[in-house]
Design an enzyme around this catalytic site. Structure first.
Site, PDB file in Angstrom:
ATOM      1  CE  LYS A 101      -3.112  -2.447   3.095  1.00  0.00           C
ATOM      2  NZ  LYS A 101      -3.581  -2.520   4.496  1.00  0.00           N
TER       3      LYS A 101
ATOM      4  CD  GLU B  14       8.328  -0.845  -2.687  1.00  0.00           C
ATOM      5  OE1 GLU B  14       7.564  -0.060  -2.111  1.00  0.00           O
ATOM      6  OE2 GLU B  14       8.577  -1.970  -2.237  1.00  0.00           O
TER       7      GLU B  14
ATOM      8  CG  ASP C  84      14.765  -1.613   5.164  1.00  0.00           C
ATOM      9  OD1 ASP C  84      15.721  -0.919   5.505  1.00  0.00           O
ATOM     10  OD2 ASP C  84      14.158  -2.375   5.946  1.00  0.00           O
TER      11      ASP C  84
ATOM     12  CE  LYS D  80      14.500   3.156   6.688  1.00  0.00           C
ATOM     13  NZ  LYS D  80      13.876   2.199   7.637  1.00  0.00           N
TER      14      LYS D  80
ATOM     15  CG  ASP E  10       2.363   0.697   7.620  1.00  0.00           C
ATOM     16  OD1 ASP E  10       3.228   0.430   6.756  1.00  0.00           O
ATOM     17  OD2 ASP E  10       1.924  -0.140   8.427  1.00  0.00           O
TER      18      ASP E  10
HETATM   19  P1  IMP Z   1      12.848  -4.514   1.842  1.00  0.00           P
HETATM   20  O1  IMP Z   1      12.396  -5.775   1.179  1.00  0.00           O
HETATM   21  O2  IMP Z   1      13.620  -4.784   3.108  1.00  0.00           O
HETATM   22  O3  IMP Z   1      13.565  -3.567   0.929  1.00  0.00           O
HETATM   23  O4  IMP Z   1      11.532  -3.878   2.395  1.00  0.00           O
HETATM   24  C1  IMP Z   1      10.995  -2.748   1.927  1.00  0.00           C
HETATM   25  C2  IMP Z   1       9.622  -2.606   2.551  1.00  0.00           C
HETATM   26  O5  IMP Z   1       9.705  -2.581   4.001  1.00  0.00           O
HETATM   27  C3  IMP Z   1       9.021  -1.292   2.128  1.00  0.00           C
HETATM   28  O6  IMP Z   1       8.275  -1.436   0.967  1.00  0.00           O
HETATM   29  C4  IMP Z   1       8.190  -0.909   3.346  1.00  0.00           C
HETATM   30  O7  IMP Z   1       6.889  -1.424   3.227  1.00  0.00           O
HETATM   31  C5  IMP Z   1       8.871  -1.567   4.526  1.00  0.00           C
HETATM   32  N1  IMP Z   1       9.730  -0.591   5.234  1.00  0.00           N
HETATM   33  C6  IMP Z   1      11.074  -0.556   5.266  1.00  0.00           C
HETATM   34  N2  IMP Z   1      11.532   0.476   5.988  1.00  0.00           N
HETATM   35  C7  IMP Z   1      10.437   1.133   6.426  1.00  0.00           C
HETATM   36  C8  IMP Z   1      10.257   2.329   7.220  1.00  0.00           C
HETATM   37  O8  IMP Z   1      11.190   3.014   7.671  1.00  0.00           O
HETATM   38  N3  IMP Z   1       8.957   2.690   7.442  1.00  0.00           N
HETATM   39  C9  IMP Z   1       7.890   1.991   6.964  1.00  0.00           C
HETATM   40  N4  IMP Z   1       8.017   0.885   6.216  1.00  0.00           N
HETATM   41  C10 IMP Z   1       9.279   0.455   5.938  1.00  0.00           C
HETATM   42 MG    MG Z   2       6.369  -0.997   0.342  1.00  0.00          MG
END
Ligand code: IMP
Ligand code: MG
Length: 186
Positions: free
Chosen positions: A41, A97, A101, A129, A158
């Protein structure tokens, strides 16, 4: 007690930066059409703001995925909760996106979407990040802001399904006991 939220990026700063990124995308895709894929979302606010600024022809589709957040063991496999409605064959796809992260979500998703034979596939994110990246091979084509390793909310992001509607990006000053990881549905 209400959570404390410290402003990291104001509405004006986000707005200005989206204008710049949209201009860059307009230049890069001149003469083409863009098929935007919004990752639900969290990506929904950014996708809408970006789409409004695009001058090339745009079509849009939506996908919802989930993976394991910090504090749980991640297999790196992402579940598709809602798949796209349209095929990608021959399209110039731009994935939108909220935040990258570890990169696990996108690295998995890009592999899945490549198999559907798009003409091209690029990635655009509101926030990145970089310090947190595990999947180093994820190439981000357009980034609005690189931010430090802090948990942020607002502009679609969120904390426990709250604060998506904030018009700015803020850092939640979390209570210790509420900060454990769990499966998050984006
Ligand atoms: P990744 O697979 O670790 O890159 O995850 C990314 C997803 O984690 C994003 O699409 C967000 O939904 C969630 N996420 C990562 N960091 C944050 C944050 O600081 N606040 C809120 N959601 C986050
Ligand atoms: Mg996301």
């Amino acid at each position: 007690m209400a959570d404390k939220i410290r402003v990291l990026l104001t509405e004006e700063e986000v707005d200005r930066r989206i204008n710049e990124v949209a201009e860059e995308i307009n230049r890069d895709y001149a003469g083409k059409a863009i098929h935007l894929i919004c990752i639900l979302k969290g990506g929904v606010f950014f996708t809408c703001e970006l789409a409004k600024r695009l001058k090339v022809p745009v079509s849009m589709d939506f996908m919802s995925v989930s993976s394991y957040g910090a504090g749980t063991v991640s297999s790196g496999v992402v579940r598709i909760i809602k798949d796209l409605d349209e095929p990608l064959e021959g399209k110039d796809v731009l994935i939108v996106e909220d935040i990258i992260d570890s990169g696990r979500t996108l690295s998995y998703l890009i592999e899945v979407l490549k198999q559907r034979n798009p003409a091209s596939i690029r990635l655009c994110t509101l926030l990145d990040k970089p310090e947190r990246r595990v999947k180093k091979q994820v190439k981000v084509d357009y980034t609005c802001f690189a931010i430090p390793d802090e948990f942020v909310v607002g502009y679609g992001l969120d904390y426990d399904q709250k604060y998506r509607n904030l018009p700015y990006i803020g850092v939640v000053e979390l209570d210790e006991e509420n900060s454990t990881g769990k499966e998050a549905v984006r």
